[in-house]
Design an enzyme around this catalytic site. Sequence first.
Site, PDB file in Angstrom:
ATOM      1  N   HIS A 460       0.905  -0.740  -0.023  1.00  0.00           N
ATOM      2  CA  HIS A 460       0.091   0.194  -0.067  1.00  0.00           C
ATOM      3  C   HIS A 460       1.040   1.233   0.231  1.00  0.00           C
ATOM      4  CE1 HIS A 460      -3.672   2.160  -0.119  1.00  0.00           C
ATOM      5  NE2 HIS A 460      -4.099   2.530   0.968  1.00  0.00           N
ATOM      6  N   TYR A 576     -12.246   5.734  10.869  1.00  0.00           N
ATOM      7  CA  TYR A 576     -11.471   6.605  10.137  1.00  0.00           C
ATOM      8  C   TYR A 576     -12.676   6.664   8.282  1.00  0.00           C
ATOM      9  CZ  TYR A 576      -7.662   6.992   6.279  1.00  0.00           C
ATOM     10  OH  TYR A 576      -6.585   6.764   5.726  1.00  0.00           O
ATOM     11  N   THR A 589      -4.800  10.697   0.298  1.00  0.00           N
ATOM     12  CA  THR A 589      -5.333  10.272   0.669  1.00  0.00           C
ATOM     13  C   THR A 589      -5.715  11.444   1.839  1.00  0.00           C
ATOM     14  OG1 THR A 589      -4.712   8.261   2.453  1.00  0.00           O
ATOM     15  CG2 THR A 589      -5.730   7.596   0.312  1.00  0.00           C
TER      16      THR A 589
END
Length: 776
Positions: A460, A576, A589
């Site tokens: 990621h 979140y 993000t």
Amino acid sequence: MAEAHQAVGFQFTVRPDGVDLKLSQEVIKNIYLSGVTAWKKRAIQFKNGVLAGVYPASPSSWLIVVIAMMSSLYIHVDPSLGMINAIKDNLPCRDYMSVQTRAVLSAILFATGLWLFLIYLLRYTLKALLSYHEWIFESHGKMSSSTKVWLSLVKMFSGRRPLLYSFQASLPRLPVPSVDDTIHRYLESVRPLLDSQQYNQMEVLASEFKASMATQLQRYLILKSWWATNYVSGVYTMMQQRNSNSDLLYVTPTHRQAARAGNVVHAMLQYRRKLERGEHAPLRALGTVPMCSTQMERMFNTTRIPGIETDIVQHLTDRKHLVVYHRGRFFHVWLYTGGRHLLPSELETQFQRILNDTSEPQPGELKLAALTAGNRVPWARTRIKYFSQGVNKVSLDAIESAAFFLALDDEPQGYEPAKTNSLDSYAKSLLHGKCYDRWFDKSFTLISYPNGKMGVNVEHSWADAPIVGHMWEYVAATDCFHLGYTEEGHCKGDVNKGLPYPTRLQWQIPKECQDVIEASYLSAKQIADDVDFHGYLFNEFGKGLIKKCRTSPDAFIQLALQLAQFRDQGVFCLTYESSMTRMFRDGRTETVRSCTSEAVEFVRAMEDASATNAQRFALFRKAADKHQNMYRLAMTGSGIDRHLFCLYIVSKYLGVDSPFLKKVLSEPWKLSTSQTPQQQLNLVDINKFPKYVSAGGGFGPVADDGYGVSYIIIGENLITFHISSKFSSPDTDSYRFGQNIRKAMIDIQALFKTENDKKIVENAKRVPLENGKKYI
């Protein structure tokens, strides 16, 4: 042995009278074709680089400007206001040129300068237009006159037929929010989660932070925002998170493992070729507002390299091989022959050879990849000690420099509604496998199952989930609708048995290193076995019905998650939700804190038997509007958490401690959620082909006693949920939470289905809360 001889490029024999040299004509041909392909690729990259570099203008516009300047010379009009004459008088070597040559050259130089000025003017005008974000805050389906004018101007200045990176220089920079605004939003976000005493303490810490070091830390961030393209860039290599993408839910194009892998790998190579040339169309919101494409650059040929203090992301160019893992063996497979990609049928042949190989793993080879699944520091030290020289270095370099990593699994997986209605086993296999059959440091590992199913495990730090989702949509569409298979399930095309066989990577792993590998495996297996994963399909209703209720599907689902969380745990928690900031240069993000005071009021009303549906509906609208506004603020650079995290990073570099920032960053995200977008490319009309949809993928829980929820809105009538938690937590259960989500979705939708539905919808905004009662 025939294949081995074909792989020899030349042979030579030393004799008393000289050297007898024999060259293979096939090898010479392949070398020639490879050279031609390489130069052709460079030429296309150069051409597309020029096109993107001068965008929104075009090279032909330069010729128009030059012709216009030249024409002005012949009609004795000087549009340069004397600048052409000034250039003519100051040209070097002007004594060796005729008057006419100097005049023409001066006009060309002035025209070129004017052309470049106009390009920068267009580019900065477009950047100023793209800095306008009021359109995001307008109600869905309604557009103000100013936004219509703005949209027309953006279309006018955006040019025609942009390439992938055409808009990069025109994207605005991510703004640094003011400290006061960020702290105000932060305190507002934690108000429903703290009692009065805790909240007052947090207010005191925030005030002390603003009065002491906030101004100094903010200056450093502003300074970074001036010289860096994005003030948040550089923090993502600190992340160690992985997610996954699953295959088509209802369709398996072929049940032959090697054939399916052959088509998918070939489709990926086609995607990579267009990516390297910058030929993909940029993604654009509303079909007009461009998104940043930087993350896509590192999709292939990328590996996360472990470090003692911090990891680095290594990206290489023009990698021509693939590394395949099967039953504990690593194989090197060339992806090119004769200057072209291997065809799907040729890739199938290569993968079938690996599947047919019966050789045994070398000592330490079976679980070698477990090093990438465990703690980073031991892996970094092991890499330095045992893999920095000799055959181990050569083999590790082959893996880390490969285009990507392919795992040929030996246990079938997939969604089989006839046997089970869940995705649990399939999702866990994609997320962590056996902990030693995925190279978790590669940008992604492609996973192939013996029943023809596929999937992707994604590292990621280099990019976010939508980036790989973009590629996966292209691959699935190319595989099913363009490449296809024969009636027997093989790849189309002739079988080329003359290809050199895949070669085994060689390892010399001592006993001490094998012990480290085993320890890393056991550590990773303990973590993986503790993951309680539940994936299911919610098909009672979908986006279509939610939008008919004039509600944001994302806000609807997030409020359902809050209701499910409260029913599951009996308390509210810090939540979140991932939002994108790709409308800015190098944006990635931002966090949306979904557990708002408005959401808490709504949930309490849903659980209060004395509350009327009218009150619940009014509170739902209020909470949904609040959530949408929070999401829009995050998208436009006015989020909370990235700013606070960067302030914390700066404080660490300066060696100063902030009790406020420590407290903020120590708060656990007990509910971590993310929506992965589908149909970014619209390559498949799912109304016409409803079976060609993917369930997306998920990720592990962030907190030991919390949940991770990934949801994917598919078409108009389907939503998939991927829920994770830990077995070791006595308070969580992924299946139970999934059932709570299902019930919460249905209960909220029921608010729109009561007998007085029309009256409630019409009067929702006018219904007062009884006696001013608040459910908080």
